[in-house]
Write a protein that holds these residues in place. Structure first.
Motif, PDB file in Angstrom:
ATOM      1  N   LEU A   1      -2.125  -6.349   6.859  1.00 53.47           N
ATOM      2  CA  LEU A   1      -0.730  -6.238   6.446  1.00 53.47           C
ATOM      3  C   LEU A   1       0.110  -5.697   7.592  1.00 53.47           C
ATOM      4  N   PRO A   2       1.383  -6.079   7.645  1.00 49.36           N
ATOM      5  CA  PRO A   2       2.257  -5.444   8.637  1.00 49.36           C
ATOM      6  C   PRO A   2       2.520  -3.989   8.231  1.00 49.36           C
ATOM      7  N   LEU A   3       2.788  -3.148   9.193  1.00 43.80           N
ATOM      8  CA  LEU A   3       3.062  -1.737   8.926  1.00 43.80           C
ATOM      9  C   LEU A   3       4.245  -1.543   7.979  1.00 43.80           C
ATOM     10  N   SER A   4       5.160  -2.499   7.948  1.00 42.08           N
ATOM     11  CA  SER A   4       6.331  -2.400   7.069  1.00 42.08           C
ATOM     12  C   SER A   4       5.958  -2.464   5.587  1.00 42.08           C
ATOM     13  N   GLU A   5       4.741  -2.870   5.262  1.00 47.04           N
ATOM     14  CA  GLU A   5       4.297  -2.968   3.876  1.00 47.04           C
ATOM     15  C   GLU A   5       3.434  -1.771   3.453  1.00 47.04           C
ATOM     16  N   ILE A   6       3.421  -0.735   4.298  1.00 46.47           N
ATOM     17  CA  ILE A   6       2.610   0.447   4.027  1.00 46.47           C
ATOM     18  C   ILE A   6       3.508   1.681   4.032  1.00 46.47           C
ATOM     19  N   PHE A   7       3.375   2.502   2.984  1.00 43.84           N
ATOM     20  CA  PHE A   7       4.160   3.722   2.855  1.00 43.84           C
ATOM     21  C   PHE A   7       3.196   4.890   2.665  1.00 43.84           C
ATOM     22  N   ILE A   8       3.393   5.960   3.436  1.00 45.27           N
ATOM     23  CA  ILE A   8       2.529   7.137   3.344  1.00 45.27           C
ATOM     24  C   ILE A   8       3.406   8.377   3.212  1.00 45.27           C
ATOM     25  N   ILE A   9       3.048   9.224   2.273  1.00 45.37           N
ATOM     26  CA  ILE A   9       3.691  10.526   2.144  1.00 45.37           C
ATOM     27  C   ILE A   9       2.603  11.588   2.300  1.00 45.37           C
ATOM     28  N   THR A  10       2.910  12.612   3.062  1.00 46.08           N
ATOM     29  CA  THR A  10       1.921  13.649   3.360  1.00 46.08           C
ATOM     30  C   THR A  10       2.271  14.936   2.632  1.00 46.08           C
ATOM     31  N   ASN A  11       1.264  15.500   1.975  1.00 43.51           N
ATOM     32  CA  ASN A  11       1.387  16.804   1.316  1.00 43.51           C
ATOM     33  C   ASN A  11       0.500  17.801   2.053  1.00 43.51           C
ATOM     34  N   ILE A  12       1.064  18.956   2.357  1.00 47.66           N
ATOM     35  CA  ILE A  12       0.311  20.008   3.030  1.00 47.66           C
ATOM     36  C   ILE A  12      -0.208  20.983   1.966  1.00 47.66           C
ATOM     37  N   VAL A  13      -1.515  21.225   2.001  1.00 54.66           N
ATOM     38  CA  VAL A  13      -2.183  22.075   1.016  1.00 54.66           C
ATOM     39  C   VAL A  13      -2.472  23.435   1.650  1.00 54.66           C
ATOM     40  N   GLU A  14      -2.013  24.484   0.991  1.00 53.79           N
ATOM     41  CA  GLU A  14      -2.206  25.846   1.486  1.00 53.79           C
ATOM     42  C   GLU A  14      -3.641  26.325   1.239  1.00 53.79           C
TER      43      GLU A  14
ATOM     44  N   VAL B   1       0.859  -1.182   0.000  1.00 59.75           N
ATOM     45  CA  VAL B   1       0.000   0.000   0.000  1.00 59.75           C
ATOM     46  C   VAL B   1       0.899   1.237   0.000  1.00 59.75           C
ATOM     47  N   MET B   2       0.667   2.114  -0.982  1.00 60.78           N
ATOM     48  CA  MET B   2       1.358   3.403  -1.027  1.00 60.78           C
ATOM     49  C   MET B   2       0.282   4.474  -1.024  1.00 60.78           C
ATOM     50  N   ALA B   3       0.352   5.382  -0.068  1.00 64.63           N
ATOM     51  CA  ALA B   3      -0.689   6.398   0.066  1.00 64.63           C
ATOM     52  C   ALA B   3      -0.095   7.796   0.020  1.00 64.63           C
ATOM     53  N   THR B   4      -0.833   8.689  -0.617  1.00 66.53           N
ATOM     54  CA  THR B   4      -0.535  10.114  -0.580  1.00 66.53           C
ATOM     55  C   THR B   4      -1.647  10.759   0.237  1.00 66.53           C
ATOM     56  N   LEU B   5      -1.258  11.400   1.316  1.00 68.57           N
ATOM     57  CA  LEU B   5      -2.212  12.024   2.227  1.00 68.57           C
ATOM     58  C   LEU B   5      -2.143  13.540   2.039  1.00 68.57           C
ATOM     59  N   TYR B   6      -3.296  14.144   1.754  1.00 71.02           N
ATOM     60  CA  TYR B   6      -3.395  15.590   1.589  1.00 71.02           C
ATOM     61  C   TYR B   6      -4.079  16.181   2.812  1.00 71.02           C
ATOM     62  N   LEU B   7      -3.412  17.153   3.424  1.00 69.57           N
ATOM     63  CA  LEU B   7      -3.952  17.810   4.615  1.00 69.57           C
ATOM     64  C   LEU B   7      -3.853  19.321   4.473  1.00 69.57           C
ATOM     65  N   PRO B   8      -4.856  20.050   4.965  1.00 65.24           N
ATOM     66  CA  PRO B   8      -4.786  21.512   4.915  1.00 65.24           C
ATOM     67  C   PRO B   8      -3.732  22.047   5.879  1.00 65.24           C
ATOM     68  N   SER B   9      -3.161  23.171   5.503  1.00 68.28           N
ATOM     69  CA  SER B   9      -2.067  23.758   6.292  1.00 68.28           C
ATOM     70  C   SER B   9      -2.505  24.237   7.671  1.00 68.28           C
ATOM     71  N   LEU B  10      -3.775  24.298   7.937  1.00 67.71           N
ATOM     72  CA  LEU B  10      -4.227  24.753   9.257  1.00 67.71           C
ATOM     73  C   LEU B  10      -4.041  23.703  10.353  1.00 67.71           C
ATOM     74  N   TRP B  11      -3.780  22.437   9.986  1.00 68.51           N
ATOM     75  CA  TRP B  11      -3.610  21.385  10.992  1.00 68.51           C
ATOM     76  C   TRP B  11      -2.300  21.583  11.746  1.00 68.51           C
ATOM     77  N   PRO B  12      -2.331  21.490  13.068  1.00 64.67           N
ATOM     78  CA  PRO B  12      -1.071  21.549  13.831  1.00 64.67           C
ATOM     79  C   PRO B  12      -0.256  20.264  13.621  1.00 64.67           C
ATOM     80  N   ASP B  13       1.041  20.345  13.879  1.00 62.61           N
ATOM     81  CA  ASP B  13       1.930  19.201  13.665  1.00 62.61           C
ATOM     82  C   ASP B  13       1.467  17.943  14.400  1.00 62.61           C
ATOM     83  N   SER B  14       0.934  18.104  15.609  1.00 64.75           N
ATOM     84  CA  SER B  14       0.485  16.938  16.376  1.00 64.75           C
ATOM     85  C   SER B  14      -0.683  16.235  15.675  1.00 64.75           C
ATOM     86  N   SER B  15      -1.579  16.993  15.057  1.00 62.23           N
ATOM     87  CA  SER B  15      -2.703  16.401  14.330  1.00 62.23           C
ATOM     88  C   SER B  15      -2.241  15.752  13.031  1.00 62.23           C
TER      89      SER B  15
END
Length: 109
Positions: A83-96, A51-65
Motif C-alpha cells: 500500500l502507499p504510505l498515504s493509506e496508512i494512519f498511525i497514532i502513538t500513545n505513550i505509556v507511563e 490500515v489504522m494503527a495504534t502504537l503503544y510505547l513506554p515513556s522511557l523511549w527518547p523522541d528520536s526512537s
C-alpha cells in the motif's frame, strides 16, 4: 514493549515475509519486545485508511526512537500490504511506568 494494534480493511491482503522483522529493520530497533496485532475491520466510516494503527510505547523511549518506531511501522506496513504510505494512519500513545501489567506484575522502568 512496542505494541501496534492494526485495524486493516478487508481489501488488505497480507504479504509475505516477517512483518516484525520488517518493522525492526525500518525503525533500526530490536524486534525482541515488538508485538503487532492485526484485526480486520468490519466497517469504516468517514475518512478511509486501509490500515489504522495504534502504537503503544513506554515513556522511557527518547523522541528520536519514538519517531523511528512510528515511521518504521508505517513503512513496514506499507511494504507488507503493498500500500502507499498515504493509506496508512498511525497514532502513538505513550505509556507511563507502572501502567503495564505482564505476567501478573506491574512493569516499572
Amino acid at each position: 514493549m512496542p505494541i501496534a494494534n492494526c485495524i486493516v480493511t478487508s481489501e488488505c491482503k497480507a504479504g509475505s515475509g516477517d512483518l516484525i522483522e520488517m518493522w525492526a529493520g525500518e525503525s533500526g530497533q530490536s524486534c525482541e519486545h515488538m508485538t503487532i496485532n492485526i484485526v480486520t475491520s468490519k466497517q469504516q466510516l468517514g475518512k478511509k485508511y486501509n490500515v489504522m494503527a495504534t502504537l503503544y510505547l513506554p515513556s522511557l523511549w527518547p523522541d528520536s526512537s519514538i519517531s523511528s518506531l512510528q515511521i518504521g511501522l508505517a513503512k513496514a506496513l506499507s511494504q507488507y500490504f503493498s500500500l502507499p504510505l498515504s493509506e496508512i494512519f498511525i497514532i502513538t500513545n505513550i505509556v507511563e511506568s507502572g501502567k503495564v501489567v505482564a505476567a501478573g506484575q506491574e512493569e516499572r522502568w
